[in-house]
Write an enzyme that holds these catalytic residues in place. Structure first.
Site, short mmCIF file in Angstrom:
data_model
loop_
_atom_site.label_atom_id
_atom_site.label_comp_id
_atom_site.label_asym_id
_atom_site.label_seq_id
_atom_site.Cartn_x
_atom_site.Cartn_y
_atom_site.Cartn_z
N LYS A 123 0.91 -1.04 0.18
CA LYS A 123 -0.09 0.01 -0.12
C LYS A 123 0.83 1.29 -0.26
O LYS A 123 0.47 2.30 -0.51
CB LYS A 123 -1.16 0.17 1.17
CG LYS A 123 -2.01 -0.99 1.03
CD LYS A 123 -3.42 -0.50 1.80
CE LYS A 123 -4.64 -1.43 1.61
NZ LYS A 123 -5.73 -1.25 2.37
N LYS A 174 -3.81 -10.74 -6.78
CA LYS A 174 -5.25 -10.82 -5.93
C LYS A 174 -6.32 -9.90 -6.74
O LYS A 174 -6.28 -8.93 -7.11
CB LYS A 174 -5.13 -10.33 -4.49
CG LYS A 174 -6.31 -10.51 -3.64
CD LYS A 174 -5.95 -10.15 -2.18
CE LYS A 174 -6.23 -8.63 -2.34
NZ LYS A 174 -6.42 -7.97 -0.88
N LYS A 200 -10.60 -4.71 -4.57
CA LYS A 200 -11.82 -3.73 -4.86
C LYS A 200 -11.07 -2.38 -5.17
O LYS A 200 -11.87 -1.66 -5.89
CB LYS A 200 -12.81 -3.52 -3.61
CG LYS A 200 -11.97 -3.16 -2.41
CD LYS A 200 -13.29 -3.11 -1.42
CE LYS A 200 -12.83 -3.03 0.23
NZ LYS A 200 -12.36 -3.98 0.99
P1 TYM Z 1 -10.46 -6.20 3.59
O1 TYM Z 1 -11.54 -5.18 3.54
O2 TYM Z 1 -9.52 -5.84 2.50
O3 TYM Z 1 -11.26 -7.69 2.69
C1 TYM Z 1 -12.19 -8.12 3.57
C2 TYM Z 1 -12.20 -9.67 3.66
O4 TYM Z 1 -12.01 -10.23 2.13
C3 TYM Z 1 -10.81 -10.87 2.08
N1 TYM Z 1 -10.56 -10.61 0.47
C4 TYM Z 1 -10.64 -11.78 -0.30
N2 TYM Z 1 -10.40 -13.19 -0.08
C5 TYM Z 1 -10.14 -13.98 -1.09
N3 TYM Z 1 -10.02 -13.51 -2.22
C6 TYM Z 1 -9.88 -12.01 -2.62
N4 TYM Z 1 -9.41 -11.60 -3.63
C7 TYM Z 1 -9.95 -11.18 -1.35
N5 TYM Z 1 -9.92 -9.89 -1.17
C8 TYM Z 1 -10.41 -9.57 -0.01
C9 TYM Z 1 -10.05 -10.52 2.99
O5 TYM Z 1 -9.06 -11.48 3.30
C10 TYM Z 1 -10.87 -10.12 4.28
O6 TYM Z 1 -10.94 -11.13 4.98
N6 TYM Z 1 -7.70 -5.64 7.41
C11 TYM Z 1 -9.00 -6.40 6.90
C12 TYM Z 1 -10.13 -5.84 7.71
C13 TYM Z 1 -10.24 -6.00 9.10
C14 TYM Z 1 -10.37 -6.99 9.74
C15 TYM Z 1 -10.34 -7.05 11.23
C16 TYM Z 1 -10.61 -8.59 9.28
C17 TYM Z 1 -9.97 -4.96 10.09
N7 TYM Z 1 -10.19 -5.59 11.22
C18 TYM Z 1 -10.48 -7.81 12.18
C19 TYM Z 1 -10.86 -9.34 10.33
C20 TYM Z 1 -10.69 -9.10 11.45
C21 TYM Z 1 -9.01 -5.91 5.49
O7 TYM Z 1 -8.58 -4.86 5.19
O8 TYM Z 1 -10.02 -6.61 4.64
#
Ligand code: TYM
Length: 411
Positions: free
Chosen positions: A195, A277, A280
């Site tokens: 990032k 990957k 979004k």
């Molecule tokens: P974020 O918002 O980027 O993504 C949300 C969840 O989606 C999963 N994910 C994917 N899984 C499979 N293939 C993909 N292409 C893909 N893109 C996204 C991510 O692994 C995630 O589970 N840091 C986290 C958010 C967060 C969080 C937490 C998660 C903040 N606090 C506490 C668990 C527990 C994040 O940026 O997810």
């Protein structure tokens, strides 16, 4: 019955001290929480039954049902001999339209946990501002993310659904945990490196300490299980290390969490660049399928998906594009790799891509319809957010008072 009257008195006092709105639950059998009563003798079981009547629980065989989380919690405090529930927590950033990667890698797995788990799912808006957001969009997206959670099958009466910034303890514990996290550990986070190279004009301190805030989200609720995609594994390991370090210094304070990463869908890849990957924030709209895309858009994007020159539907490391499409097709149809390979043997990629697009669009259609219905009732979404935040805050307060006491803050 001394056992009963002793505990009953304790509980009565606690209920009297509880906030008014939590005192008189009107039981709706669809919205209940359950406590397992394990191997108790007849006298104790009779006590529970009597207790259940007085305090509006419903007692059926080995289970006590309550609609109110607070009652539930008070009951557990009062009868500590009763088996505890495991806690699940996860979160999604409201930083863009959610993709089928978010859906298959995370949100769909959120619904896999049965009622025996205490489940918290938050919309992590504090995390989202580590990258610049347009305020009007950031204001809208928590509603959308919450509605998507619900449209994907998370029942708001059985799961605690809330917005992270509505529970200030996340930021408070985040700061505290910053002081128990090493600079070197945070420097090794691959997502920070990614990032900060993508947003080189805004490498802010929040981007750097983001994983400690995530650890705070998890540890605040004494979480046992965290369902996420594989890209969050490193952050999760850091959360475990922070918990263990803190516990070592101050004695048992935090539950050390485990990840729940589904093998098949842990990393859905970009349709345009299948070694990266699906994300979004990808600027190429053909690389990403959004949960809310129309059927036509979904099929169009799959038709354009990058494959290879072999024209053979086979799952293999050296065929990342085709393998990704097989994974997506399997996720929506429940078929095995062998079944998919057999189904498309001898077919060109055109037919295969069309079938994947249709399976995906049809699989998401109920989510899209339910999302539209939920978004039409903003007042309901607001009520869900508010109730979720109140409930989450109750648990957060418990952990915070323990943490403050252990560190040595004056209460
Ligand atoms: P974020 O918002 O980027 O993504 C949300 C969840 O989606 C999963 N994910 C994917 N899984 C499979 N293939 C993909 N292409 C893909 N893109 C996204 C991510 O692994 C995630 O589970 N840091 C986290 C958010 C967060 C969080 C937490 C998660 C903040 N606090 C506490 C668990 C527990 C994040 O940026 O997810």
């Amino acid at each position: 019955m001394p056992f009963f009257s002793h505990f009953c008195r304790q509980l009565q006092n606690k209920v009297a001290a509880a906030p008014k709105e939590n005192r008189f639950p009107a039981l709706d059998k669809r919205k209940v929480r359950v406590i397992m009563i394990k191997n108790e003798n007849t006298a104790k079981r009779r006590s529970y039954a009597a207790f259940a009547e007085i305090f509006h629980f419903v007692f059926v065989e080995n289970h006590l049902f309550s609609q109110k989380p607070l009652y539930f919690e008070l009951f557990k405090e009062t009868f500590p001999m009763i088996g505890d529930m495991k806690t699940v927590l996860s979160g999604v950033q409201p930083s863009g339209n959610l993709t089928i990667g978010n859906y298959l890698g995370a949100i769909r797995n959120f619904t896999a946990f049965p009622d025996e788990y205490k489940r918290f799912y938050c919309v992590v808006d504090l995390h989202a501002i580590t990258v610049r957001q347009v305020p009007a969009e950031l204001r809208r997206r928590p509603y959308e993310t919450l509605a998507l959670y619900m449209a994907c099958g998370l029942d708001e009466t059985k799961n605690t659904l809330f917005v992270q910034s509505h529970v200030p303890a996340h930021a408070e514990l985040g700061w505290i945990l910053d002081c128990y996290t090493m600079f070197g550990e945070l420097s090794r986070m691959t997502q920070f490196k990614d990032k900060s190279s993508k947003h080189s004009e805004n490498v802010n301190a929040g981007l750097f300490t983001y994983p400690t805030l995530m650890a705070s989200d998890i540890l605040l609720y004494q979480t046992d299980v965290v369902p996420v995609g594989i890209d969050q594994k490193q952050h999760l390991e850091l959360a475990r290390n922070i918990a263990e370090r803190f516990n070592q210094v101050y004695g048992d304070t935090f539950t050390v969490p485990d990840g729940y990463i589904s093998k098949d869908t842990m990393k859905i890849m970009s349709l345009a660049e299948p070694t990266a990957k699906m994300s979004k924030s990808d600027p190429n709209p053909n690389a990403v399928v959004y949960i809310l895309d129309s059927k036509d858009d979904i099929i169009r994007k799959f038709k354009k998906a990058v494959t290879d020159s072999e024209a053979e539907v086979r799952f293999s490391e050296d065929k990342p594009g085709v393998s990704n499409l097989i994974t997506i097709y399997r996720a929506f149809t429940g078929k095995s790799v062998e079944e998919v390979e057999a189904e498309f043997r001898g077919c060109g990629y055109g037919d295969f891509k069309l079938a994947v697009g249709e399976a995906c669009a049809d699989g998401l259609a109920p989510v899209r319809d339910e999302f539209a219905r939920l978004m039409a009732d903003k007042a309901h979404l607001e009520a869900v957010m508010k109730a979720g935040a109140d409930e989450a805050a109750y648990y957060a307060r418990k952990t915070m008072s323990k943490v403050r006491r252990k560190i040595g803050f004056v209460n």
